[in-house]
Design an enzyme around this catalytic site. Sequence first.
Site, PDB file in Angstrom:
ATOM      1  N   ARG A   1       9.407 -17.411 -12.674  1.00 21.06           N
ATOM      2  CA  ARG A   1       9.463 -15.944 -12.638  1.00 21.06           C
ATOM      3  C   ARG A   1       9.352 -15.360 -11.230  1.00 21.06           C
ATOM      4  O   ARG A   1       9.625 -14.194 -11.009  1.00 21.06           O
ATOM      5  CB  ARG A   1       8.384 -15.346 -13.553  1.00 21.06           C
ATOM      6  CG  ARG A   1       6.967 -15.615 -13.105  1.00 21.06           C
ATOM      7  CD  ARG A   1       5.987 -15.344 -14.221  1.00 21.06           C
ATOM      8  NE  ARG A   1       5.214 -14.130 -14.039  1.00 21.06           N
ATOM      9  CZ  ARG A   1       4.102 -13.839 -14.715  1.00 21.06           C
ATOM     10  NH1 ARG A   1       3.656 -14.650 -15.650  1.00 21.06           N
ATOM     11  NH2 ARG A   1       3.448 -12.737 -14.496  1.00 21.06           N
TER      12      ARG A   1
ATOM     13  N   HIS B   1       0.809  -1.228   0.000  1.00 22.61           N
ATOM     14  CA  HIS B   1       0.000   0.000   0.000  1.00 22.61           C
ATOM     15  C   HIS B   1       0.827   1.256   0.000  1.00 22.61           C
ATOM     16  O   HIS B   1       0.457   2.252  -0.597  1.00 22.61           O
ATOM     17  CB  HIS B   1      -0.948   0.002   1.187  1.00 22.61           C
ATOM     18  CG  HIS B   1      -2.052  -0.953   1.008  1.00 22.61           C
ATOM     19  ND1 HIS B   1      -2.063  -2.189   1.589  1.00 22.61           N
ATOM     20  CD2 HIS B   1      -3.140  -0.885   0.237  1.00 22.61           C
ATOM     21  CE1 HIS B   1      -3.136  -2.820   1.215  1.00 22.61           C
ATOM     22  NE2 HIS B   1      -3.803  -2.064   0.394  1.00 22.61           N
TER      23      HIS B   1
ATOM     24  N   CYS C   1       2.627  -7.711 -24.520  1.00 21.32           N
ATOM     25  CA  CYS C   1       2.034  -7.164 -23.299  1.00 21.32           C
ATOM     26  C   CYS C   1       2.787  -7.641 -22.052  1.00 21.32           C
ATOM     27  O   CYS C   1       2.373  -7.355 -20.940  1.00 21.32           O
ATOM     28  CB  CYS C   1       0.557  -7.506 -23.206  1.00 21.32           C
ATOM     29  SG  CYS C   1       0.244  -9.271 -23.188  1.00 21.32           S
TER      30      CYS C   1
ATOM     31  N   ARG D   1      -6.606  -7.719 -17.719  1.00 20.07           N
ATOM     32  CA  ARG D   1      -6.558  -8.965 -16.945  1.00 20.07           C
ATOM     33  C   ARG D   1      -7.886  -9.106 -16.204  1.00 20.07           C
ATOM     34  O   ARG D   1      -8.124  -8.405 -15.227  1.00 20.07           O
ATOM     35  CB  ARG D   1      -5.407  -8.906 -15.923  1.00 20.07           C
ATOM     36  CG  ARG D   1      -4.004  -8.961 -16.536  1.00 20.07           C
ATOM     37  CD  ARG D   1      -2.944  -8.959 -15.439  1.00 20.07           C
ATOM     38  NE  ARG D   1      -1.632  -9.348 -15.916  1.00 20.07           N
ATOM     39  CZ  ARG D   1      -0.630  -8.488 -16.143  1.00 20.07           C
ATOM     40  NH1 ARG D   1      -0.800  -7.193 -15.943  1.00 20.07           N
ATOM     41  NH2 ARG D   1       0.536  -8.930 -16.565  1.00 20.07           N
TER      42      ARG D   1
ATOM     43  N   ASN E   1       6.460 -12.397 -19.898  1.00 20.51           N
ATOM     44  CA  ASN E   1       6.648 -12.814 -18.500  1.00 20.51           C
ATOM     45  C   ASN E   1       6.648 -14.336 -18.387  1.00 20.51           C
ATOM     46  O   ASN E   1       7.522 -14.930 -17.767  1.00 20.51           O
ATOM     47  CB  ASN E   1       5.539 -12.244 -17.600  1.00 20.51           C
ATOM     48  CG  ASN E   1       5.394 -10.757 -17.749  1.00 20.51           C
ATOM     49  OD1 ASN E   1       6.285 -10.102 -18.267  1.00 20.51           O
ATOM     50  ND2 ASN E   1       4.289 -10.212 -17.297  1.00 20.51           N
ATOM     51  N   ASP E   2       5.625 -14.937 -19.003  1.00 23.16           N
ATOM     52  CA  ASP E   2       5.560 -16.391 -18.957  1.00 23.16           C
ATOM     53  C   ASP E   2       6.489 -17.018 -19.996  1.00 23.16           C
ATOM     54  O   ASP E   2       7.138 -18.026 -19.722  1.00 23.16           O
ATOM     55  CB  ASP E   2       4.121 -16.874 -19.178  1.00 23.16           C
ATOM     56  CG  ASP E   2       3.334 -16.853 -17.876  1.00 23.16           C
ATOM     57  OD1 ASP E   2       3.902 -17.289 -16.857  1.00 23.16           O
ATOM     58  OD2 ASP E   2       2.189 -16.387 -17.865  1.00 23.16           O
TER      59      ASP E   2
ATOM     60  N   ARG F   1      -8.660 -10.169 -21.942  1.00 31.23           N
ATOM     61  CA  ARG F   1      -8.093 -11.514 -21.843  1.00 31.23           C
ATOM     62  C   ARG F   1      -9.036 -12.390 -21.037  1.00 31.23           C
ATOM     63  O   ARG F   1      -9.477 -12.005 -19.950  1.00 31.23           O
ATOM     64  CB  ARG F   1      -6.721 -11.477 -21.160  1.00 31.23           C
ATOM     65  CG  ARG F   1      -6.137 -12.872 -21.023  1.00 31.23           C
ATOM     66  CD  ARG F   1      -4.715 -12.853 -20.543  1.00 31.23           C
ATOM     67  NE  ARG F   1      -4.638 -12.564 -19.119  1.00 31.23           N
ATOM     68  CZ  ARG F   1      -3.477 -12.455 -18.460  1.00 31.23           C
ATOM     69  NH1 ARG F   1      -2.330 -12.585 -19.114  1.00 31.23           N
ATOM     70  NH2 ARG F   1      -3.468 -12.211 -17.175  1.00 31.23           N
TER      71      ARG F   1
ATOM     72  N   GLU G   1       2.820 -17.116 -25.100  1.00 35.02           N
ATOM     73  CA  GLU G   1       3.580 -17.128 -23.857  1.00 35.02           C
ATOM     74  C   GLU G   1       4.061 -18.531 -23.493  1.00 35.02           C
ATOM     75  O   GLU G   1       4.696 -18.734 -22.467  1.00 35.02           O
ATOM     76  CB  GLU G   1       2.775 -16.494 -22.710  1.00 35.02           C
ATOM     77  CG  GLU G   1       1.385 -17.046 -22.536  1.00 35.02           C
ATOM     78  CD  GLU G   1       0.597 -16.351 -21.431  1.00 35.02           C
ATOM     79  OE1 GLU G   1       1.186 -15.609 -20.641  1.00 35.02           O
ATOM     80  OE2 GLU G   1      -0.624 -16.573 -21.371  1.00 35.02           O
TER      81      GLU G   1
HETATM   82  C1  PEP Z   1       2.814 -12.565 -19.563  1.00 37.21           C
HETATM   83  O1  PEP Z   1       2.880 -13.730 -19.212  1.00 37.21           O
HETATM   84  O2  PEP Z   1       3.729 -11.961 -20.169  1.00 37.21           O
HETATM   85  C2  PEP Z   1       1.593 -11.775 -19.281  1.00 37.21           C
HETATM   86  C3  PEP Z   1       1.456 -10.539 -19.726  1.00 37.21           C
HETATM   87  O3  PEP Z   1       0.639 -12.361 -18.515  1.00 37.21           O
HETATM   88  P1  PEP Z   1       0.663 -12.442 -16.903  1.00 37.21           P
HETATM   89  O4  PEP Z   1       1.800 -11.582 -16.432  1.00 37.21           O
HETATM   90  O5  PEP Z   1      -0.683 -11.967 -16.474  1.00 37.21           O
HETATM   91  O6  PEP Z   1       0.896 -13.901 -16.693  1.00 37.21           O
HETATM   92 MG    MG Z   2       1.074 -14.851 -18.622  1.00 36.95          MG
END
Ligand code: PEP
Ligand code: MG
Length: 555
Positions: free
Chosen positions: A469, A193, A506, A300, A458-459, A336, A435
Amino acid sequence: MKGIGVSPGISIGKAYVLRQRKEVASGVVLTDESAVLQEIGRYGEAVKLSVKEVQELFEKVVKEERDILEVQLELLQDPQLETDVRTRISSDKMTARDAVLMVIGLAVQVFEQMEDEYLKARAADVRDAGNRIVRNLSDGTGRNLSGSAGSLISNSGEGLIIIAEDLSPSETIGMDRSKVVGFATQSGGKTSHVAIVARLRGLPAVVGCGGELDGIVDGDRVVLDGNQGLVLVNPDASIVDEYRKKREIFIQEVRRLETLKDQPAVTTDGVKIELLANIATAEDMEQALAFGAEGVGLFRTELLFMERDSFPTEDEQVEYYKTILLQAGNRIVTIRTLDIGGDKPLPYLELPEEDNPFLGYRAIRICLDRKDIFLTQLKAILRASVFGKCRIMLPMISGVREVQQARAILEEAKEELFRSGIAFDTSIKMGIMIEVPSAAVIADLLAKEVDFFSIGTNDLCQYVLAADRMNKQIKDLYDPYHPAVLRLIRFVIEQGHLQGIPVGMCGELAGDPQATSLLLGMGLTEFSMNAPAIPTIKDILIQSSEAAARKNFQL
Ligand code: PEP
Ligand code: MG
């Protein structure tokens, strides 16, 4: 000392140290029924008083801060909390204070053990609500800016930098804006926060500084650098001067970036790049517009599902999506579909224990298995589609068959609405996130099946490199600049474009200024990121030539 800079900017001020009160249970056992009744009564009064306090704070703060306080109010009035505390008092003969400490302590533990950073940070909400009740059951003294804070300011003329182990949501919100110029805490992360409120107020904050903060005492001069995550204590006058200059440059830079807000992101050789935002809530959407996002590259939806104790109905979902679409006006919103499982559990959806949840039953895999959940969401998106411009995006796709199955269910959803005479966007686009490595490798085949790609780095990065991650121990292995990841990204962009479909990104890499030129050179034309990163990325793009970026790009 070094921490995590979670809200940018530089402040120079006087330290004001808020010490944590350690609340310990008394262990007193109630001996008769009248004492039990008395404690239950005291508990009720303390809750009432706590609710009143939060409501009073409510009047003085901005909307986003009110949302945090609303969570406080809900927790304070949570019937489960009341039942659990009453049971502890009446069955276990605990005092009201001990009962609250026990019940809250257990709930905090549950949240703290969650993997998801967002949910983990919610432990602070629960602790905050509990501490408030405990304080109102005790002597009523809390941690606040007391008289000594005022004298620190009047003596130096400088604002206060709050130093604490952690700050609860209501403590942070309750801080006097005219006095406080920054925050440094021992614990906490990006979604705590103090980070959220500091960003809202435009104040620098550094969290996760660890025990070194213990050495700071009231009145120490502190330089706080939220950009670099630094806390300097009683530095030399020359260093203070240096930071004054840095602060001035930072302020000028923020003002300059603000002027770019309504300017399109066009490279020096005329290539138009779409800068989109990643959002989860209506507040995020507001922020996206404030930072000049041209649309939403990733909405999301799982948050709507996670913050409740049963599935949202189709109508509830329509309302949620509609709100965002209306805010977005004629900007594109990429919705999504549900991305749960793995690190994102749903309290009301029993998922099997898995050895490898990240490789398990999650996202589109659940949706294709639980058609009822998926069909409801798709129908809700379709119904909302008439209120703006939206497209559907599927997470965690690993092969062609999944896309075909999902499309069949989408067609079924359309059919049902059509038969019921309900309007929807009949030409709605359906795309996928890339991903999972298998999807990246067959991007040429997938591109024939869908309307767009969005690369979820990210994934993708964690799966390509077999590096979790969330695991700090292997954070150096989790490297989105690894040639294996970059090659796949390049391939996906190339194949998407060969088939004539747009390709965006993204994942976090899209908002990383170090990657901008590289991604431009690979031909990426849609970058979607957390809204505050947009001005910086735009600034880089409008000074870059796409042709030069392509030439520089070698792999
Ligand atoms: C990703 O995996 O890059 C992604 C944008 O989805 P999330 O971070 O919600 O898994
Ligand atoms: Mg993802």
